[in-house]
Scaffold this motif. Structure first.
Motif, mmCIF file in Angstrom:
data_model
loop_
_atom_site.group_PDB
_atom_site.id
_atom_site.type_symbol
_atom_site.label_atom_id
_atom_site.label_comp_id
_atom_site.label_asym_id
_atom_site.label_seq_id
_atom_site.Cartn_x
_atom_site.Cartn_y
_atom_site.Cartn_z
ATOM 1 N N GLN A 276 93.067 36.820 -54.152
ATOM 2 C CA GLN A 276 91.674 36.374 -54.150
ATOM 3 C C GLN A 276 91.045 36.458 -55.544
ATOM 4 N N ASP A 277 91.403 37.506 -56.315
ATOM 5 C CA ASP A 277 90.784 37.686 -57.628
ATOM 6 C C ASP A 277 91.439 36.841 -58.708
ATOM 7 N N ARG A 278 92.609 36.247 -58.424
ATOM 8 C CA ARG A 278 93.290 35.439 -59.427
ATOM 9 C C ARG A 278 92.499 34.159 -59.675
ATOM 10 N N SER A 279 92.401 33.761 -60.951
ATOM 11 C CA SER A 279 91.653 32.551 -61.301
ATOM 12 C C SER A 279 92.371 31.837 -62.445
ATOM 13 N N ASP A 280 91.750 30.747 -62.925
ATOM 14 C CA ASP A 280 92.359 29.977 -64.015
ATOM 15 C C ASP A 280 92.323 30.732 -65.343
ATOM 16 N N SER A 281 91.352 31.639 -65.527
ATOM 17 C CA SER A 281 91.199 32.340 -66.807
ATOM 18 C C SER A 281 92.045 33.601 -66.905
ATOM 19 N N PHE A 282 92.459 34.184 -65.796
ATOM 20 C CA PHE A 282 93.287 35.390 -65.857
ATOM 21 C C PHE A 282 94.188 35.431 -64.631
ATOM 22 N N ASP A 283 95.268 36.190 -64.750
ATOM 23 C CA ASP A 283 96.261 36.311 -63.696
ATOM 24 C C ASP A 283 96.282 37.752 -63.194
ATOM 25 N N VAL A 284 96.514 37.920 -61.874
ATOM 26 C CA VAL A 284 96.594 39.239 -61.251
ATOM 27 C C VAL A 284 97.952 39.341 -60.555
ATOM 28 N N THR A 285 98.749 40.334 -60.925
ATOM 29 C CA THR A 285 100.078 40.526 -60.329
ATOM 30 C C THR A 285 100.144 41.890 -59.659
ATOM 31 N N PHE A 286 101.057 41.981 -58.675
ATOM 32 C CA PHE A 286 101.177 43.219 -57.900
ATOM 33 C C PHE A 286 102.663 43.505 -57.682
ATOM 34 N N GLU A 287 103.061 44.786 -57.905
ATOM 35 C CA GLU A 287 104.433 45.226 -57.678
ATOM 36 C C GLU A 287 104.414 46.527 -56.886
ATOM 37 N N THR A 288 105.444 46.713 -56.053
ATOM 38 C CA THR A 288 105.563 47.943 -55.273
ATOM 39 C C THR A 288 107.027 48.152 -54.907
ATOM 40 N N ASN A 289 107.397 49.395 -54.684
ATOM 41 C CA ASN A 289 108.746 49.703 -54.209
ATOM 42 C C ASN A 289 108.737 50.135 -52.744
ATOM 43 N N PHE A 290 107.620 49.877 -52.052
ATOM 44 C CA PHE A 290 107.542 50.194 -50.628
ATOM 45 C C PHE A 290 108.430 49.220 -49.857
ATOM 46 N N SER A 291 109.136 49.728 -48.902
ATOM 47 C CA SER A 291 109.977 48.873 -48.051
ATOM 48 C C SER A 291 109.180 48.410 -46.834
ATOM 49 N N SER A 292 109.667 47.346 -46.204
ATOM 50 C CA SER A 292 108.934 46.775 -45.064
ATOM 51 C C SER A 292 108.948 47.689 -43.839
ATOM 52 N N ASP A 293 109.972 48.545 -43.721
ATOM 53 C CA ASP A 293 110.052 49.429 -42.563
ATOM 54 C C ASP A 293 109.397 50.779 -42.802
ATOM 55 N N MET A 294 108.694 50.935 -43.933
ATOM 56 C CA MET A 294 108.040 52.209 -44.224
ATOM 57 C C MET A 294 106.829 52.379 -43.302
ATOM 58 N N PRO A 295 106.625 53.559 -42.720
ATOM 59 C CA PRO A 295 105.489 53.754 -41.814
ATOM 60 C C PRO A 295 104.165 53.654 -42.546
ATOM 61 N N ARG A 296 103.137 53.381 -41.767
ATOM 62 C CA ARG A 296 101.783 53.288 -42.331
ATOM 63 C C ARG A 296 101.339 54.637 -42.867
ATOM 64 N N LEU A 297 100.529 54.589 -43.905
ATOM 65 C CA LEU A 297 99.959 55.814 -44.463
ATOM 66 C C LEU A 297 98.759 56.252 -43.644
ATOM 67 N N ASN A 298 98.299 57.441 -43.965
ATOM 68 C CA ASN A 298 97.095 57.955 -43.338
ATOM 69 C C ASN A 298 95.917 57.030 -43.641
ATOM 70 N N ARG A 299 95.011 56.919 -42.684
ATOM 71 C CA ARG A 299 93.876 56.000 -42.831
ATOM 72 C C ARG A 299 93.075 56.303 -44.096
ATOM 73 N N ASN A 300 92.794 57.578 -44.366
ATOM 74 C CA ASN A 300 91.991 57.931 -45.539
ATOM 75 C C ASN A 300 92.730 57.593 -46.835
ATOM 76 N N VAL A 301 94.054 57.747 -46.816
ATOM 77 C CA VAL A 301 94.834 57.422 -48.011
ATOM 78 C C VAL A 301 94.786 55.936 -48.293
ATOM 79 N N GLU A 302 94.953 55.113 -47.261
ATOM 80 C CA GLU A 302 94.920 53.666 -47.464
ATOM 81 C C GLU A 302 93.554 53.207 -47.959
ATOM 82 N N ILE A 303 92.480 53.775 -47.372
ATOM 83 C CA ILE A 303 91.132 53.390 -47.815
ATOM 84 C C ILE A 303 90.924 53.780 -49.278
ATOM 85 N N MET A 304 91.380 55.004 -49.644
ATOM 86 C CA MET A 304 91.215 55.457 -51.026
ATOM 87 C C MET A 304 91.973 54.547 -51.998
ATOM 88 N N LEU A 305 93.227 54.234 -51.697
ATOM 89 C CA LEU A 305 94.021 53.383 -52.583
ATOM 90 C C LEU A 305 93.404 51.997 -52.725
#
Length: 525
Positions: A377-406
């Protein structure tokens, strides 16, 4: 010496005043004796060295005179006729040195090294006695040094010069031996006097040391025995007092430890209470955002959608009416089109606000899809936004407060970069490393100067320059409230917050929180 050991009872001094004065007096005398003896010895040794140089130069004249006679005999020898020029050159080289040494030693000086002594009257008389032989040597040598050919040696004048030099050779050597012996005798006499003076100084120094022993150390030893006896008695009293003090100190330490534990518990309780209040405040804030997002989506969003549908129906009716009657419907169709565009933009803005308050993708799918959607959503013509992670697809969900904080920290960091840094690239990383989760948000924008805890009052404010362009300092100030919010959210989860930034070098925000402790059954938003 009873008066020597009278203590200064007025000020309670342990060392007697007269004892101290006597000790200092004898010590000064000893130091003066050693200094005078050393200075006298060094002075006399330097004088002896100077006289040795004079004696050496005087003794050297005997050898030089013999060498001169040898060269003269070779000049007159017919067998040495082939070497006549070399012999004359050797004579011209040796005699000036001999002449200079004799004249200088007669004055008691030497040029190399620079030495000067005062000859005694005896030595001066001996030099006066040898003057005729030296003058005869000099006249003969000067005449012989003027020879150009071997034939000149056969002339009566040259033969007379040779005979004159040979006649004065033995008397000159005997007189020079007498001068060297006189120099040696006088030097031995001076050394004998120096030995006598050193002996007297040594005897006097020994007497002073014996006096120090009898007048200082002996009374001091007696006084020390008395002092040791008093110290032993005082030690026994001090030991008893120390035992009492140790018991009191142990009790004081135990009391202090208890007080420290109580204070620590109270401080920890205050910190926990503060965290709880902040946590409740943020939780209430998130709940309020959730409610406001739901109201915007379910209430205002639906009403705007209904208005849009009504406008589209009205637009269709007007279109059908325009087919039958071409007059009068065109102005209304233009106004309806404008109104339809405004309502569409309002709906889109409402959805954006609702998503920013509480994105549904975070509630439904977790932190990874939410950050991916934020980057898109934040990516535009003037700048690029990239995202990388080493989380796997089968990794369980984090705690609700942790996800909100991140999510909130990422959202705030990206928003600050877009608003203030003017970057060309923003990079987001969320990785599992060891026992921690690490979130990294970096950009290549303007950067800013991280404020110090203490700054000099009244310091001049200057506009920093980046790449040659003057930049308003207000554009380079850190978003302090946003940073504060990110830090507080990180502290609530016992995490670490790190900020790196500099003018023209971009900004890097790193958050690290404990990892294993935050995997739990995911709560429903």
């Amino acid at each position: 010496m009873p008066d020597t050991l009278n203590d200064n009872t007025k000020d309670g001094s342990v060392i007697p005043v007269r004892f101290t004065r006597l000790y200092m007096t004898l010590l000064i005398i000893l130091a003066v004796l050693l200094t005078v003896g050393q200075g006298l010895t060094q002075w006399r040794l330097r004088a002896v060295q100077d006289e040795l140089w004079i004696i050496r130069y005087s003794a050297l004249q005997r050898h030089q005179s013999q060498q001169i006679v040898k060269q003269v005999l070779q000049l007159a020898d017919a067998s040495e006729q082939a070497n006549f020029s070399e012999n004359v050159a050797a004579l011209r080289q040796v005699f000036p040195v001999f002449e200079r040494y004799h004249l200088q030693s007669r004055q008691g000086k030497v040029d190399n090294p620079k030495v000067y002594i005062v000859n005694s009257d005896t030595v001066q008389r001996l030099y006066e006695a040898i003057r005729p032989q030296f003058d005869a040597f000099r006249r003969s040598a000067h005449r012989l040094m003027q020879l150009q050919t071997f034939d000149e040696t056969k002339t009566p004048e040259v033969q007379a010069s040779i005979k004159l030099m040979l006649a004065n050779e033995k008397p000159f050597l005997e007189e020079m031996d007498g001068i060297v012996r006189e120099y040696t005798t006088e030097l031995r006499a001076k050394l004998t006097r120096l030995q006598s003076i050193e002996l007297y100084l040594y005897i006097f120094t020994v007497i002073v040391l014996i006096g120090i022993g009898f007048l200082i150390f002996r009374p001091a030893a007696r006084k020390l025995k008395q002092t040791f006896a008093q110290l032993v008695e005082a030690e026994s009293q001090t030991t008893a007092a120390n035992k009492k003090l140790l018991n009191a100190n142990r009790t004081l330490k135990e009391t202090r430890q208890k007080l420290f534990e109580a204070t620590k518990l109270q401080y920890q309780q205050e910190i926990d209470d503060q965290k709880s209040r902040t946590s409740y405040l943020i939780a209430g804030q998130e709940e309020e955002r959730k409610r406001l997002s739901r109201d915007l989506h379910d209430g205002l969003g639906q009403m705007l959608t209904a208005i849009k549908l009504q406008i589209e129906g009205l637009e269709a009716s007007l279109t059908r009416a325009a087919a039958t009657d071409q007059v009068g419907s065109a102005p209304y169709a233009k106004n309806l089109k404008t109104l339809k565009s405004l309502v569409t933009q309002t709906i889109q803005e409402t959805r954006t606000i609702s998503n920013n308050l509480m994105p549904t993708v975070l509630s439904d799918f977790g932190i990874i899809p939410a950050i991916k959607m934020l980057a898109e959503q934040d990516r535009s013509d003037s700048f690029d936004v990239t995202f990388e992670t080493n989380f796997s697809s089968d990794m369980p969900r984090l705690n609700r407060n942790v996800e909100i904080m991140l999510y909130r920290v990422t959202q705030e960091a990206v928003s600050n970069a877009v608003k203030h840094a003017k970057p060309s690239h923003i990079h987001i990383e969320l990785n599992e490393r060891g026992n921690s989760l690490q979130l990294l948000v970096s950009d290549d924008g303007k950067g800013f100067q991280i404020p110090r805890k203490k700054q000099e009052h009244g310091a001049a404010k200057q506009k920093p320059e980046i790449n040659g362009d003057t930049t308003d300092p207000s554009e380079l100030r850190p978003p302090s409230q946003g940073l504060h919010n990110m830090q507080e959210r990180t502290k609530l989860l016992n995490g670490k917050f790190k900020l790196q930034s500099a003018f023209g070098k971009g900004t890097k925000i790193q958050v690290s929180i404990p990892y294993k402790s935050h995997f739990a059954p995911h709560d429903t938003y």
